[in-house]
Design a protein around this motif. Structure first.
Motif, PDB file in Angstrom:
ATOM      1  N   UNK A   1       9.466 -46.696  29.871  1.00 40.48           N
ATOM      2  CA  UNK A   1       8.180 -46.756  30.583  1.00 40.48           C
ATOM      3  C   UNK A   1       7.095 -47.042  29.541  1.00 40.48           C
ATOM      4  N   UNK A   2       7.170 -48.254  29.010  1.00 38.03           N
ATOM      5  CA  UNK A   2       6.333 -48.687  27.893  1.00 38.03           C
ATOM      6  C   UNK A   2       5.440 -49.838  28.319  1.00 38.03           C
ATOM      7  N   UNK A   3       4.361 -50.077  27.594  1.00 41.19           N
ATOM      8  CA  UNK A   3       3.600 -51.315  27.846  1.00 41.19           C
ATOM      9  C   UNK A   3       4.498 -52.531  27.598  1.00 41.19           C
ATOM     10  N   UNK A   4       4.277 -53.581  28.398  1.00 42.64           N
ATOM     11  CA  UNK A   4       5.135 -54.755  28.347  1.00 42.64           C
ATOM     12  C   UNK A   4       5.335 -55.354  26.960  1.00 42.64           C
ATOM     13  N   UNK A   5       4.260 -55.453  26.165  1.00 41.58           N
ATOM     14  CA  UNK A   5       4.363 -56.189  24.903  1.00 41.58           C
ATOM     15  C   UNK A   5       5.201 -55.449  23.857  1.00 41.58           C
ATOM     16  N   UNK A   6       5.444 -54.163  24.038  1.00 37.17           N
ATOM     17  CA  UNK A   6       6.246 -53.435  23.052  1.00 37.17           C
ATOM     18  C   UNK A   6       7.701 -53.295  23.503  1.00 37.17           C
ATOM     19  N   UNK A   7       7.976 -53.622  24.774  1.00 38.69           N
ATOM     20  CA  UNK A   7       9.269 -53.264  25.366  1.00 38.69           C
ATOM     21  C   UNK A   7      10.467 -53.962  24.699  1.00 38.69           C
ATOM     22  N   UNK A   8      10.343 -55.269  24.402  1.00 37.54           N
ATOM     23  CA  UNK A   8      11.507 -55.983  23.858  1.00 37.54           C
ATOM     24  C   UNK A   8      11.949 -55.401  22.512  1.00 37.54           C
ATOM     25  N   UNK A   9      10.996 -55.158  21.630  1.00 43.17           N
ATOM     26  CA  UNK A   9      11.336 -54.592  20.319  1.00 43.17           C
ATOM     27  C   UNK A   9      12.024 -53.241  20.440  1.00 43.17           C
ATOM     28  N   UNK A  10      11.501 -52.395  21.307  1.00 44.19           N
ATOM     29  CA  UNK A  10      12.084 -51.070  21.503  1.00 44.19           C
ATOM     30  C   UNK A  10      13.481 -51.193  22.124  1.00 44.19           C
ATOM     31  N   UNK A  11      13.630 -52.105  23.091  1.00 41.71           N
ATOM     32  CA  UNK A  11      14.949 -52.301  23.723  1.00 41.71           C
ATOM     33  C   UNK A  11      15.988 -52.668  22.662  1.00 41.71           C
TER      34      UNK A  11
ATOM     35  N   UNK B   1      14.482 -50.264  33.082  1.00 43.22           N
ATOM     36  CA  UNK B   1      13.205 -50.742  32.548  1.00 43.22           C
ATOM     37  C   UNK B   1      12.106 -50.774  33.606  1.00 43.22           C
ATOM     38  N   UNK B   2      11.015 -50.075  33.345  1.00 42.50           N
ATOM     39  CA  UNK B   2       9.846 -50.121  34.236  1.00 42.50           C
ATOM     40  C   UNK B   2       8.765 -51.056  33.700  1.00 42.50           C
ATOM     41  N   UNK B   3       8.919 -51.558  32.489  1.00 45.45           N
ATOM     42  CA  UNK B   3       7.898 -52.459  31.943  1.00 45.45           C
ATOM     43  C   UNK B   3       7.946 -53.781  32.708  1.00 45.45           C
ATOM     44  N   UNK B   4       6.786 -54.363  33.009  1.00 48.05           N
ATOM     45  CA  UNK B   4       6.756 -55.591  33.806  1.00 48.05           C
ATOM     46  C   UNK B   4       7.082 -56.833  32.986  1.00 48.05           C
ATOM     47  N   UNK B   5       8.228 -56.798  32.305  1.00 50.45           N
ATOM     48  CA  UNK B   5       8.696 -57.957  31.534  1.00 50.45           C
ATOM     49  C   UNK B   5      10.209 -58.064  31.694  1.00 50.45           C
ATOM     50  N   UNK B   6      10.732 -59.296  31.518  1.00 49.72           N
ATOM     51  CA  UNK B   6      12.178 -59.494  31.526  1.00 49.72           C
ATOM     52  C   UNK B   6      12.697 -59.221  30.131  1.00 49.72           C
ATOM     53  N   UNK B   7      13.538 -58.218  29.985  1.00 50.18           N
ATOM     54  CA  UNK B   7      14.088 -57.915  28.667  1.00 50.18           C
ATOM     55  C   UNK B   7      15.362 -58.712  28.438  1.00 50.18           C
ATOM     56  N   UNK B   8      15.596 -59.059  27.190  1.00 48.03           N
ATOM     57  CA  UNK B   8      16.848 -59.717  26.819  1.00 48.03           C
ATOM     58  C   UNK B   8      17.720 -58.698  26.106  1.00 48.03           C
ATOM     59  N   UNK B   9      18.913 -58.463  26.645  1.00 49.41           N
ATOM     60  CA  UNK B   9      19.850 -57.534  26.004  1.00 49.41           C
ATOM     61  C   UNK B   9      21.227 -58.200  25.973  1.00 49.41           C
ATOM     62  N   UNK B  10      22.103 -57.739  25.074  1.00 46.92           N
ATOM     63  CA  UNK B  10      23.443 -58.336  25.014  1.00 46.92           C
ATOM     64  C   UNK B  10      24.199 -58.135  26.329  1.00 46.92           C
ATOM     65  N   UNK B  11      25.244 -58.958  26.529  1.00 49.70           N
ATOM     66  CA  UNK B  11      25.988 -58.953  27.795  1.00 49.70           C
ATOM     67  C   UNK B  11      26.646 -57.616  28.117  1.00 49.70           C
ATOM     68  N   UNK B  12      26.975 -56.842  27.086  1.00 50.47           N
ATOM     69  CA  UNK B  12      27.681 -55.572  27.358  1.00 50.47           C
ATOM     70  C   UNK B  12      26.722 -54.411  27.635  1.00 50.47           C
ATOM     71  N   UNK B  13      25.421 -54.718  27.720  1.00 46.52           N
ATOM     72  CA  UNK B  13      24.437 -53.673  28.050  1.00 46.52           C
ATOM     73  C   UNK B  13      23.970 -53.883  29.495  1.00 46.52           C
ATOM     74  N   UNK B  14      24.035 -52.824  30.306  1.00 45.69           N
ATOM     75  CA  UNK B  14      23.593 -52.906  31.696  1.00 45.69           C
ATOM     76  C   UNK B  14      22.088 -52.647  31.756  1.00 45.69           C
ATOM     77  N   UNK B  15      21.396 -53.558  32.404  1.00 43.22           N
ATOM     78  CA  UNK B  15      19.938 -53.461  32.468  1.00 43.22           C
ATOM     79  C   UNK B  15      19.498 -53.549  33.917  1.00 43.22           C
ATOM     80  N   UNK B  16      18.637 -52.634  34.343  1.00 46.67           N
ATOM     81  CA  UNK B  16      18.013 -52.735  35.666  1.00 46.67           C
ATOM     82  C   UNK B  16      16.512 -52.717  35.488  1.00 46.67           C
TER      83      UNK B  16
END
Lengths: 216, 216
Positions: free
Chosen positions: B153-163, B176-191
């Protein structure tokens, strides 16, 4: 377009997802998108995407895909996102405060006009310019401000009584975050937001990740 | 049980709904429930309910319905709710604070063990007994506390680095509640949780309520 009554809850939910995917494609400069692209973005099958979109008439050309802008506008219109809705939020605790300044609502045409609380320390102040009013004024204020939709972020034990006031004020749609089942008349649309549901999806994935297949 | 890979996202979501409806039926003292009952509670068709439940073997007896307790436990086990999950939450703003004390998570076995923030005024304090740690400690703390699942539950601009830090710490599921699309590896489940989606459902209902049918 076929009769709207044939559209299931799950389809409406997927329309919201397509709408987002199409908005992103438009921002990225794409003019067309295939059912495969849409399916991949939302972890669906292309057949499901084609079936969902077929409800709304014949879109897309075999081999060329769907026109991004046109399809986005069509889905937006079906979802009622091509107009603005007046929203009030009741219960300005942590969750209420977070939602009051949640930018995604405004982007889709949901404008929070009023906040309500029963805490004298909060009444009279505002969040992002939205005034916090006394919860006792719900009846008059919801009508005066032509509120279409109410978000309830209240403690569970107070929610039913407040919901009844909201209904008496003529509001026909309630989004409830309180962890209770509210009873409302049949002509009022009610959705309960339960934030544990997305966590359950993830626990399903973690639990089953050693099984082969799309969730592995 | 059939192969888990055939279960769609929508079905998993409906399983969460059935699980809730069955929990309520159990609390109310019912031993059996029909597909009609389950369908009505969740605004689905009985055929859809029977189809969903048929994935998990033959439950229920024609004319007698489904055994409430047995079916609830089975669905709970499929969803991974029959065990406890260690959860960390990153970003203790209004939304993060609200989720940290959200009782529904704990009820379903999601135990928030750690909170993280970068605000020196918050670090060292706690919410409902859960300590707020320095966001710089994510790497070591997630591992040490065997965190299964992270809520962001982070501001959008910091979310990718933290992820990316979360992924490096070995966590395989992110909500993820941040209003951005995060990029994570295929073996990580992201909602991605987008709270505008339920409002869009309601605007669909309001928009189409003059049409005949189930949404009218």
């Amino acid at each position: 377009m076929q009769n709207i009554r044939k559209i299931s809850d799950s389809t409406i939910r997927r329309l919201s997802l397509y709408y987002r995917a199409l908005s992103n494609s438009e921002k990225d400069g794409y003019f067309t998108v295939s059912s495969q692209d849409l399916a991949k973005k939302e972890r669906l099958t292309p057949a499901q995407v084609r079936k969902d979109l077929s409800f709304f008439g014949s879109f897309g050309t075999r081999g060329l895909g769907y026109p991004v802008k046109e399809l986005k506008e069509k889905i937006g219109s079906i979802l009622g996102l091509n107009r603005s809705w007046n929203v009030a939020l009741i219960g300005v605790g942590n969750l209420g405060s977070a939602l009051a300044s949640y930018k995604e609502f405004q982007k889709q045409g949901f404008h929070i006009k009023l906040l309500f609380d029963n805490d004298p320390k909060k009444i009279g102040s505002s969040i992002d310019g939205i005034p916090i009013l006394d919860i006792k004024q719900i009846g008059t204020q919801l009508k005066q401000n032509k509120i279409d939709l109410v978000i309830m972020t209240l403690p569970g034990h107070t929610a039913q009584g407040v919901a009844e006031e909201v209904v008496r004020a003529g509001v026909k749609a309630i989004l409830n975050f309180a962890p209770v089942s509210l009873k409302v008349p049949e002509d009022v649309f009610l959705r309960n937001e339960n934030m544990a549901i997305e966590l359950e999806y993830l626990s399903f994935c973690l639990k089953n990740r050693n099984n082969p297949g799309k969730h592995a």
